[in-house]
Scaffold this motif. Structure first.
Motif, short mmCIF file in Angstrom:
data_model
loop_
_atom_site.label_atom_id
_atom_site.label_comp_id
_atom_site.label_asym_id
_atom_site.label_seq_id
_atom_site.Cartn_x
_atom_site.Cartn_y
_atom_site.Cartn_z
N ALA A 1 87.70 -43.99 -98.57
CA ALA A 1 87.67 -43.40 -99.91
C ALA A 1 86.44 -42.51 -100.09
O ALA A 1 86.53 -41.41 -100.65
N VAL A 2 85.29 -42.96 -99.62
CA VAL A 2 84.07 -42.15 -99.72
C VAL A 2 84.20 -40.90 -98.86
O VAL A 2 83.86 -39.79 -99.29
N GLU A 3 84.73 -41.08 -97.64
CA GLU A 3 84.93 -39.93 -96.76
C GLU A 3 85.85 -38.90 -97.39
O GLU A 3 85.62 -37.69 -97.28
N ARG A 4 86.89 -39.36 -98.07
CA ARG A 4 87.83 -38.46 -98.72
C ARG A 4 87.11 -37.64 -99.80
O ARG A 4 87.30 -36.43 -99.91
N ASP B 1 84.40 -36.91 -92.43
CA ASP B 1 84.06 -38.25 -91.99
C ASP B 1 82.61 -38.55 -92.37
O ASP B 1 81.75 -37.67 -92.31
N ALA B 2 82.36 -39.78 -92.77
CA ALA B 2 80.98 -40.18 -93.08
C ALA B 2 80.15 -40.08 -91.82
O ALA B 2 80.64 -40.31 -90.72
#
Length: 75
Positions: A62-65, A70-71
């Motif tokens: 979710a954060v990467e989105r 990509d994180a």
């Protein structure tokens, strides 16, 4: 539903804590708990009564989105 927590150990002595942490992870196998070891701690996942069902990896996704990529993972 899934409950997610993180366990961090702060050593109070010199040397590695790897053996003690391995024993703790091994002891978790007696329970219905998933674990994911990372350099700073251990993520634990277990079934719980919650309103949202989401795995730890889905939180990262979710954060990467939101980042649109990509994180970053440093080695």
């Amino acid at each position: 539903m899934t409950a997610i927590g993180e366990l961090n150990v702060v050593p109070v002595r010199d040397g590695s804590m790897a053996e003690e942490i391995a024993k703790a992870i091994d002891a978790l196998e007696a329970f219905d708990v998933a674990d994911e070891i990372n350099p700073m701690g251990t993520i634990l996942e277990a079934d719980d009564k919650r309103t949202v069902s989401q795995r730890a990896g889905e939180k990262v996704t979710a954060v990467e989105r939101h980042l649109g990529r990509d994180a970053r993972r440093r080695e």
